[in-house]
Design a protein around this motif. Structure first.
Motif, PDB file in Angstrom:
ATOM      1  N   GLU A  78      -3.648   4.157  -0.337  1.00 56.24           N
ATOM      2  CA  GLU A  78      -2.603   3.110  -1.083  1.00 56.24           C
ATOM      3  C   GLU A  78      -3.445   2.050  -1.680  1.00 56.24           C
ATOM      4  O   GLU A  78      -3.369   1.639  -2.999  1.00 56.24           O
ATOM      5  CB  GLU A  78      -1.575   2.668  -0.515  1.00 56.24           C
ATOM      6  N   GLU A  96      11.392   8.237   1.572  1.00 57.08           N
ATOM      7  CA  GLU A  96      11.088   7.131   0.726  1.00 57.08           C
ATOM      8  C   GLU A  96      10.505   7.450  -0.508  1.00 57.08           C
ATOM      9  O   GLU A  96       9.416   8.210  -0.635  1.00 57.08           O
ATOM     10  CB  GLU A  96      10.450   6.074   1.596  1.00 57.08           C
ATOM     11  N   HIS A 111       7.900   5.777  -2.247  1.00 57.07           N
ATOM     12  CA  HIS A 111       7.030   4.986  -2.152  1.00 57.07           C
ATOM     13  C   HIS A 111       5.578   5.400  -2.763  1.00 57.07           C
ATOM     14  O   HIS A 111       5.329   6.630  -2.369  1.00 57.07           O
ATOM     15  CB  HIS A 111       6.716   4.484  -0.788  1.00 57.07           C
ATOM     16  N   TRP A 137       5.326   9.583   2.130  1.00 56.27           N
ATOM     17  CA  TRP A 137       6.428   8.980   2.376  1.00 56.27           C
ATOM     18  C   TRP A 137       7.744   9.443   1.957  1.00 56.27           C
ATOM     19  O   TRP A 137       8.783   9.124   2.630  1.00 56.27           O
ATOM     20  CB  TRP A 137       6.433   7.660   1.277  1.00 56.27           C
ATOM     21  N   LYS A 147       9.612   8.421   8.038  1.00 58.14           N
ATOM     22  CA  LYS A 147       8.608   8.141   9.058  1.00 58.14           C
ATOM     23  C   LYS A 147       8.541   9.155  10.214  1.00 58.14           C
ATOM     24  O   LYS A 147       8.175   8.878  11.346  1.00 58.14           O
ATOM     25  CB  LYS A 147       9.111   6.779   9.682  1.00 58.14           C
TER      26      LYS A 147
END
Ligand code: 640
Ligand code: NI
Length: 542
Positions: A412, A509, A511, A391, A395
């Motif tokens: 995840e 990100e 994440h 992440w 993207k």
């Protein structure tokens, strides 16, 4: 993330050498030098070069079209890599293509392959042209695999004076150094693997991925100067390739978008390499006696780094004037770098979690120290080596295919269960009943894993902040052209200019990330209080 002891020493040695050099430069050779071939044959014999006309025209066309397609679809990205606790943005843009589920980690950045068309996999590409591009690259991969085997066989069998091969035409094409001649092995590079069987040859040339590079020098405001030899602008500075299977070959196909006749820009012959032409530079690691080597690379040429060349030597990429693509085929060490591997790890960890059939309540099967340690380490591995690595690159992977989204969602999910497992360990060790040696040992092990997790979460959050603030961590793009000094790049990185933020789809990100208000998470993102609490617990028992 600790710097290894040797790192600092190397750094100092490098600095000292540059200081000693002052304005002077070490010697290096190009094909224009009389001793060039001799130097190559004696000190760089494991470097193989092939001119473009050795490659089938049809393959050139497919591959070059593939490159252009990938550029049109904006599939190339500059990486934010991390070296010795500092972030750098690579001037070269890259994309990784290869076996489905494979990754390649270099400079603390794990790149995820855009899968090339593979039997048994149904891969959806964002466009048929991207499919074709990946197909072209797997074809190139097969071609280079065969060329690498031939080259290795040529090196290992001095008695094989001629290899009957239509693709290797004449000696001139290879700067007069044919692979056959290199059978006479010099003392600096002992015959690599005399009794190697075909199987091992194959292993070390079975490229599982290719890292594609693209750079248009005109788009770069600043390129580092090669510091030791004065070879000029560098697209990639001196390095050894990382994370490869030991003694495996690296094969590089080079496509510089030069005009039709650019051979020998007349006013050359002065000295040194032609700055208009792209080159690969080579030097012997930790050796200032042996002159360096700069090999010009024209449209469609390729080179091979055989056997231990990548260990004994360093290489760099010297920029020419036109934009240039390269496809660098590698046998990446995937022992801990495939989806199959990490799914296997997750499965192993989750074996320690059980659900009560009636109440659906979750509990741990074992509280043994070794089990807790293993589970928490896998937790860290999936969080930092996979989820956050993925992440952090934004993207970007969606540009070519959504292939990774599904496995990342699964990982995840597993990771969430591991958060629950951590919280279960925590409530168990907090129970006052089982006091004693074993409990203390378990807490200590648990603490080590949690401390590592906390540290790495802070590193990743900080990396994201630094990107948000500066856009370009090294400041290359914004800085004016300055002459090279040992003080460049500045150690103090500019973090205040909120300029040139990355486009939305490339924004890193952080994440997974959550706040304390997020009731779905069993534990906070910030583990500081928990760690302090556990440290107290350990002290109590002692
Ligand atoms: O002919 C070519 O295009 C050669 C390409 C090449 O040498 N690629 N090598 C790598 O991608 C590589 C693999 N492992 C470790 C490092 C690298 C390259 C590298 C070296 C330095 C940096 C800086 C600019 C961030 C310090 C980035 C990438
Ligand atoms: Ni390299």
């Amino acid at each position: 993330m600790k710097r290894r002891a040797g790192e600092r020493e190397k750094e100092l040695k490098k600095k000292k050498l540059l200081e000693q050099l002052g304005e002077n430069r070490l010697p290096y050779m190009t094909p224009a030098d009389a001793d060039f071939h001799h130097l190559w044959k004696t000190k760089y014999s494991k470097l193989i070069f092939r001119k473009s006309d050795a490659v089938p025209e049809e393959l050139h066309q497919m591959v070059q079209e593939g490159f252009l397609t990938l550029r049109e679809h904006n599939c190339f990205f500059q990486d934010l890599v991390r070296i010795k606790e500092k972030d750098f943005i690579t001037p070269v843009s890259r994309i990784l293509i290869g076996k489905p589920g494979c990754t390649y980690k270099y400079l603390n950045t794990r790149l995820f392959t855009v899968p090339w068309p593979t039997e048994g996999y149904d891969i959806k590409y964002c466009s048929p042209q991207i499919h074709d591009a990946c197909k072209a690259l797997i074809r190139l991969n097969e071609y280079l695999h065969i060329e690498a085997i031939k080259a290795l066989q040529g090196q290992n069998l001095p008695e094989t004076k001629e290899i009957k091969d239509s693709t290797v035409t004449d000696r001139e094409q290879n700067f007069g150094v044919s692979l056959q001649e290199k059978g006479s092995v010099s003392k600096d590079q002992s015959s690599s693997v005399p009794e190697d069987d075909y199987g091992s040859l194959k292993q070390r040339t079975s490229f599982n991925l290719t890292l594609l590079n693209y750079m248009d020098p005109l788009q770069m405001l600043y390129l580092k100067q090669e510091p030791y030899f004065g070879m000029g602008n560098m697209a990639v500075s001196w390095h050894h390739d990382e994370n490869l299977v030991e003694r495996s070959t690296v094969a590089v196909y080079s496509y510089s978008c030069e005009g039709p006749a650019m051979e020998g820009s007349n006013d050359q012959k002065l000295k040194g390499r032609d700055p208009a032409v792209w080159h690969v530079g080579l030097k012997v690691a930790w050796d200032i006696e042996t002159p360096g080597l700069a090999i010009p690379l024209h449209q469609g040429d390729f080179y091979l780094m055989l056997d231990d060349l990548n260990m004994t030597h360093q290489h760099c990429v010297l920029a020419g004037f036109p934009p240039r693509f390269s496809s660098t085929h590698r046998v990446a060490d995937c022992s801990r770098g495939t989806l199959d591997y990490i799914f296997g790890q997750c499965e192993l960890a989750l074996q320690n979690l059980q659900t009560d059939p009636d109440s659906r309540a979750l509990s741990l099967k074992s509280l043994e120290t070794a089990v807790i340690k293993q589970v928490e380490e896998i937790h860290n591995e999936v969080e930092f080596e996979w989820l956050r690595q993925f992440w952090f690159q934004g993207k970007r992977y969606l540009k070519c295919t959504d292939w990774w989204l599904n496995p990342m969602a699964k990982l995840e999910e597993f990771w969430r269960k591991m958060e629950i497992m951590t919280s279960l360990v925590l409530s168990e060790v907090r129970k006052k009943e089982r006091i004693g040696e074993q409990r203390n040992e378990a807490i200590s092990c648990f603490l080590i894993a949690l401390t590592e997790r906390q540290k790495l979460r802070q590193v990743w959050a900080a990396r994201k902040r630094s990107v948000d603030l500066s856009g370009d961590a090294e400041g290359r793009e914004r800085r004016p052209r300055l002459s090279f000094t040992s003080a460049w790049p500045p150690s103090e990185r500019c973090q205040s200019q909120a300029a040139e933020n990355l486009p939305e789809d490339q924004k890193p990100e952080c994440h997974p990330f959550w706040t304390d208000e997020d009731c779905n998470m069993p534990l906070p993102y910030d583990l500081e209080d928990i760690i302090a609490d556990l440290q107290n617990l350990v002290q109590w028992v002692e």
